[in-house]
Design a protein around this motif. Sequence first.
Motif, mmCIF file in Angstrom:
data_model
loop_
_atom_site.group_PDB
_atom_site.id
_atom_site.type_symbol
_atom_site.label_atom_id
_atom_site.label_comp_id
_atom_site.label_asym_id
_atom_site.label_seq_id
_atom_site.Cartn_x
_atom_site.Cartn_y
_atom_site.Cartn_z
ATOM 1 N N ILE A 26 68.396 57.683 -18.822
ATOM 2 C CA ILE A 26 69.035 57.378 -17.485
ATOM 3 C C ILE A 26 67.934 57.888 -16.249
ATOM 4 C CG2 ILE A 26 70.671 58.572 -15.804
ATOM 5 C CD1 ILE A 26 72.631 59.111 -18.197
ATOM 6 N N ARG A 27 67.203 59.015 -16.701
ATOM 7 C CA ARG A 27 66.153 59.390 -15.728
ATOM 8 C C ARG A 27 65.028 58.212 -15.778
ATOM 9 N NH1 ARG A 27 67.574 62.529 -11.784
ATOM 10 N NH2 ARG A 27 68.445 64.369 -12.543
ATOM 11 N N THR A 28 64.678 57.669 -16.653
ATOM 12 C CA THR A 28 63.454 56.583 -16.924
ATOM 13 C C THR A 28 64.077 55.508 -16.021
ATOM 14 O OG1 THR A 28 62.704 57.574 -18.853
ATOM 15 C CG2 THR A 28 61.980 55.384 -18.431
ATOM 16 N N ILE A 29 65.159 55.059 -16.180
ATOM 17 C CA ILE A 29 65.631 54.051 -15.551
ATOM 18 C C ILE A 29 65.638 54.098 -13.901
ATOM 19 C CG2 ILE A 29 67.530 52.294 -14.887
ATOM 20 C CD1 ILE A 29 68.424 52.393 -18.188
ATOM 21 N N GLN A 30 66.085 55.498 -13.621
ATOM 22 C CA GLN A 30 66.351 55.708 -12.260
ATOM 23 C C GLN A 30 64.882 55.801 -11.510
ATOM 24 O OE1 GLN A 30 67.326 59.912 -11.779
ATOM 25 N NE2 GLN A 30 68.188 59.518 -9.659
ATOM 26 N N VAL A 31 64.057 56.362 -12.162
ATOM 27 C CA VAL A 31 62.482 56.515 -11.846
ATOM 28 C C VAL A 31 62.064 55.058 -11.537
ATOM 29 C CG1 VAL A 31 60.240 57.222 -12.023
ATOM 30 C CG2 VAL A 31 62.208 58.694 -12.390
ATOM 31 N N ALA A 32 62.406 54.103 -12.694
ATOM 32 C CA ALA A 32 61.535 52.681 -12.498
ATOM 33 C C ALA A 32 62.273 52.090 -11.420
ATOM 34 C CB ALA A 32 62.009 52.110 -13.868
ATOM 35 N N VAL A 33 63.422 52.231 -11.026
ATOM 36 C CA VAL A 33 63.970 51.439 -10.096
ATOM 37 C C VAL A 33 63.502 51.906 -8.741
ATOM 38 C CG1 VAL A 33 66.216 51.093 -8.913
ATOM 39 C CG2 VAL A 33 66.161 50.837 -11.245
ATOM 40 N N ILE B 213 54.088 50.278 -13.882
ATOM 41 C CA ILE B 213 55.414 51.146 -13.980
ATOM 42 C C ILE B 213 56.380 50.401 -15.030
ATOM 43 C CG2 ILE B 213 57.423 51.591 -12.656
ATOM 44 C CD1 ILE B 213 55.078 53.339 -11.987
ATOM 45 N N VAL B 214 56.472 49.161 -15.043
ATOM 46 C CA VAL B 214 57.304 48.344 -16.188
ATOM 47 C C VAL B 214 56.832 48.632 -17.539
ATOM 48 C CG1 VAL B 214 57.849 46.108 -16.713
ATOM 49 C CG2 VAL B 214 57.893 46.544 -14.628
ATOM 50 N N ILE B 215 55.529 48.646 -17.784
ATOM 51 C CA ILE B 215 55.001 48.843 -19.058
ATOM 52 C C ILE B 215 55.109 50.400 -19.717
ATOM 53 C CG2 ILE B 215 53.019 49.171 -20.595
ATOM 54 C CD1 ILE B 215 53.758 46.209 -19.949
ATOM 55 N N VAL B 216 55.079 51.189 -18.836
ATOM 56 C CA VAL B 216 55.181 52.878 -19.133
ATOM 57 C C VAL B 216 57.015 52.862 -19.268
ATOM 58 C CG1 VAL B 216 55.128 55.100 -18.131
ATOM 59 C CG2 VAL B 216 53.167 53.616 -17.878
ATOM 60 N N CYS B 217 57.464 52.538 -18.371
ATOM 61 C CA CYS B 217 59.007 52.833 -18.525
ATOM 62 C C CYS B 217 59.653 51.971 -19.645
ATOM 63 C CB CYS B 217 59.692 52.240 -17.233
ATOM 64 S SG CYS B 217 59.469 53.418 -15.812
ATOM 65 N N ALA B 218 59.109 50.879 -19.931
ATOM 66 C CA ALA B 218 59.734 50.045 -21.190
ATOM 67 C C ALA B 218 59.223 50.986 -22.480
ATOM 68 C CB ALA B 218 59.079 48.857 -21.301
ATOM 69 N N ALA B 219 57.983 51.500 -22.588
ATOM 70 C CA ALA B 219 57.591 52.220 -23.601
ATOM 71 C C ALA B 219 58.655 53.751 -23.629
ATOM 72 C CB ALA B 219 56.093 52.716 -23.395
ATOM 73 N N MET B 220 58.583 54.033 -22.361
ATOM 74 C CA MET B 220 59.503 55.255 -22.497
ATOM 75 C C MET B 220 60.880 55.089 -23.116
ATOM 76 S SD MET B 220 58.021 57.515 -19.330
ATOM 77 C CE MET B 220 59.350 58.909 -19.556
ATOM 78 N N LEU B 221 61.504 54.102 -22.438
ATOM 79 C CA LEU B 221 62.877 53.734 -22.734
ATOM 80 C C LEU B 221 62.903 53.252 -24.265
ATOM 81 C CD1 LEU B 221 64.129 51.318 -19.849
ATOM 82 C CD2 LEU B 221 65.017 53.325 -20.493
ATOM 83 N N THR B 222 62.084 52.716 -24.898
ATOM 84 C CA THR B 222 61.874 52.472 -26.379
ATOM 85 C C THR B 222 61.868 53.848 -27.153
ATOM 86 O OG1 THR B 222 60.645 50.492 -26.127
ATOM 87 C CG2 THR B 222 60.512 51.434 -28.342
ATOM 88 N N PHE B 223 61.013 54.682 -26.623
ATOM 89 C CA PHE B 223 60.967 56.207 -27.405
ATOM 90 C C PHE B 223 62.238 56.675 -27.298
ATOM 91 C CE2 PHE B 223 60.598 60.475 -26.588
ATOM 92 C CZ PHE B 223 60.209 60.946 -27.554
#
Length: 191
Positions: free
Chosen positions: A141-148, A86-96
């Motif tokens: 915003i959605r990526t952070i929300q889902v990660a949390v 989850i952390v890796i995928v969200c970090a990659a999406m946040l970078t994108f």
Amino acid sequence: MLDLILRRLENTIIALTFLFITLLAFANVVARYVFHASFSFTTELVINLAVLLTMVGASAATRLGTHPSFSLLRDSTRGVLHKFVIVIVCAAMLTFYAVFLWLGWDTAMNQLQSGRLTPALQIPQWILTMGLPVGALLGTIRTIQVAVIELRGGEGFQGEEAEALAAAAALEADARAADTAAATPKGADRS
């Protein structure tokens, strides 16, 4: 509350953008075949609306859990590895999203400063370019929300359809309980 506001905003933007793209394309096809001429501005608008639709659609896909990386990797792991994925995928999406946010904002500001206008409509180009950073901001915003939600152990990918099915099941269960209670006479021996 924020989720409801964002959901309505995303759904409204997606529906209106898709409607306008469809109407513009249809009008242009009719104009070509009936009047043997096309509207010069439709290509300009359709391309810019498609960018907005794509970016806001990516945000909605993250919210609904239909983003391919989430469903494939998330469902195939458990425990600590699950949280790591989850952390890796969200970090990659946040970078994108950060790259698109930065590039979109930078491009829009350059267009604003230069006074660049669109070729056919002669409106400021930066207005149409803002679809890129706005969509990227929604996706962030959605990526952070889902990660949390996911890291707290919740289910971050319950879409509107799943919510509606759960609500319908709860109503059906309540109705069955009410029917059972109504069918049993008061004071009757229940043994």
